[in-house]
Design an enzyme around this catalytic site. Structure first.
Site, mmCIF file in Angstrom:
data_model
loop_
_atom_site.group_PDB
_atom_site.id
_atom_site.type_symbol
_atom_site.label_atom_id
_atom_site.label_comp_id
_atom_site.label_asym_id
_atom_site.label_seq_id
_atom_site.Cartn_x
_atom_site.Cartn_y
_atom_site.Cartn_z
ATOM 1 N N HIS A 1 9.702 -16.693 -47.063
ATOM 2 C CA HIS A 1 9.765 -14.736 -48.557
ATOM 3 C C HIS A 1 8.971 -15.339 -49.603
ATOM 4 C CE1 HIS A 1 11.376 -12.968 -44.984
ATOM 5 N NE2 HIS A 1 12.531 -13.604 -44.806
ATOM 6 N N ARG B 1 22.521 -10.149 -42.972
ATOM 7 C CA ARG B 1 20.876 -9.956 -42.870
ATOM 8 C C ARG B 1 20.797 -12.192 -43.181
ATOM 9 N NH1 ARG B 1 17.673 -11.744 -40.585
ATOM 10 N NH2 ARG B 1 15.142 -10.966 -40.434
ATOM 11 N N CYS C 1 18.747 -14.480 -41.153
ATOM 12 C CA CYS C 1 17.831 -14.778 -41.133
ATOM 13 C C CYS C 1 18.089 -17.126 -40.918
ATOM 14 C CB CYS C 1 17.527 -15.696 -42.822
ATOM 15 S SG CYS C 1 16.488 -14.355 -42.856
#
Lengths: 106, 278
Positions: B196, B235, B239
């Site tokens: 990210h 989430r 991940c």
């Protein structure tokens, strides 16, 4: 002369292979129990370092199931994989303790 | 003069070091923000709250279509009902929060100096329940996500403004979250930042990776993959599992500190949850 040496090497290699196979077939329940305890300790250590991998516990569970069904060869292979994962996870934790700061956006 | 001069210099050095330490999170945030503004020069800063849709015009069009009849609406309705339904003792969630729980999403996460730990909105929701003799809800999805979504909805447009109080434990929590974010883990050896920050805008298989800045603004989200609304910690957990690391407990110390760090990185952006994602 060369032929004799070649034959000796071939027979020696064959003997070692057979020996190895025999020893793999002769995995005892005690050996398995000892191996899985060791692998589980390593898994716990990787967890204490916040680096346990996703599938390690599943591998150990599968190993235990295989051993319960009497397939000690399969069980030992699974234990070896779990042990490898935990050792790699511990190495990862030690490596990352040094390296993570180098990735911080500055 | 000469006698007290060394003491004065030492005191100044200590004070200076202390100020430098406290300034570090803001230095981190500015560098973080500048990285994304430079990497995606066509994206206005305020638009990063839209995650992947801020940098991918094609999926943005699809998302805008979805937002016409957003799939999180049912969760919003049930969240509002749950929020307003009194507990067995007659009190409601509103009694546990400032302003009756309306428009308070921006107050979370915060570092509670009395407890010495980070408090998230979902943690506060469940603590409200237990304080009123109700059983806590499961952390990742279902009612807690719906209640959180409703509370986020009432806070749309409020600014993320995470504060790190002058408390060494708060700074330690921030640093732990930061370390977590940048640390590679799992069999695939990925850190959050690999995907990210460095990988943002790139692809993993067919999925374009979103930029981290603004990540926390739109949670809880309705994910088409989940077919339901879920929390930020769900989430995080997903991940971690995708990189084949063992996930941590939702609302455990690790993920709360990660949320603290990530939220601080998005300071100045607006909350726009709940969102919808693939």
């Amino acid at each position: 002369m060369i032929m004799k040496k070649l034959i000796t090497i071939i027979f020696t290699a064959a003997a070692l292979t057979v020996g190895g196979t025999v020893s793999a077939e002769q995995v005892s329940v005690e050996q398995f129990n000892s191996a899985i305890v060791e692998a589980n300790e390593l898994r716990k250590k990787s967890g204490e370092l916040d680096h346990e991998w996703r599938d390690t516990a599943k591998l150990l569970k599968s190993a235990q199931a295989a051993a319960s069904e009497g397939d000690l060869d399969k069980a030992m292979k699974l234990v070896a994989e779990a042990k490898f994962q935990s050792e790699a996870a511990i190495n990862q934790a030690e490596r990352e303790a040094r390296l993570w700061e180098g990735r911080v956006v500055r | 003069m000469k006698r007290w001069l060394p003491s004065l210099l030492i005191a100044m050095a200590v004070a200076g070091a202390s100020m430098m330490t406290l300034a570090a999170p803001e230095d981190d945030r500015v560098a973080f923000e500048n990285y994304f503004l430079t990497k995606f020069p066509d994206t206005p800063k305020s638009d990063f709250v839209n995650g992947i849709y801020s940098i991918d015009p094609i999926s943005r069009d699809q998302w805008l279509d979805l937002e016409e009849f957003p799939p999180y609406e049912l969760a919003l309705e049930s969240g509002e009902t749950l929020f307003e339904t009194p507990f067995a003792n007659g009190k409601t969630y509103g009694d546990c929060f400032d302003n009756g729980g309306i428009g308070v999403r921006q107050n979370y996460p915060y570092f509670d100096t009395e407890r010495g730990e980070v408090v998230t909105l979902e943690l506060a929701i469940n603590e409200c329940r237990t304080a009123n003799d109700e059983k806590p809800l499961k952390w990742k999805s279902g009612p807690i996500a719906a209640i959180s979504a409703y509370m986020a909805f009432t806070s749309r447009g409020q600014t993320i403004n995470v504060v790190i109080p002058d408390d060494s434990r708060a700074l330690a929590a921030y640093e732990e979250g930061k370390k977590f974010y940048y640390t590679k883990r799992g069999q695939l050896n990925f850190s959050c930042s690999d995907c990210h920050i460095g990988g943002s805008g790139g692809y993993i298989r067919t999925e374009k990776l979103s930029p981290s800045i603004g990540h926390v603004s739109h949670f809880p989200v309705y994910r088409l993959k989940w077919g339901a609304i879920g929390t930020l910690h769900r989430r995080f957990s997903g991940c971690n599992q995708q990189v084949r690391a063992k996930a941590f407990k939702a609302q455990g110390r690790e993920y709360r500190n990660l949320e603290y760090f990530l939220s601080y990185m998005s300071n100045g952006l607006e909350f726009n949850g709940p969102g919808v994602r693939r």
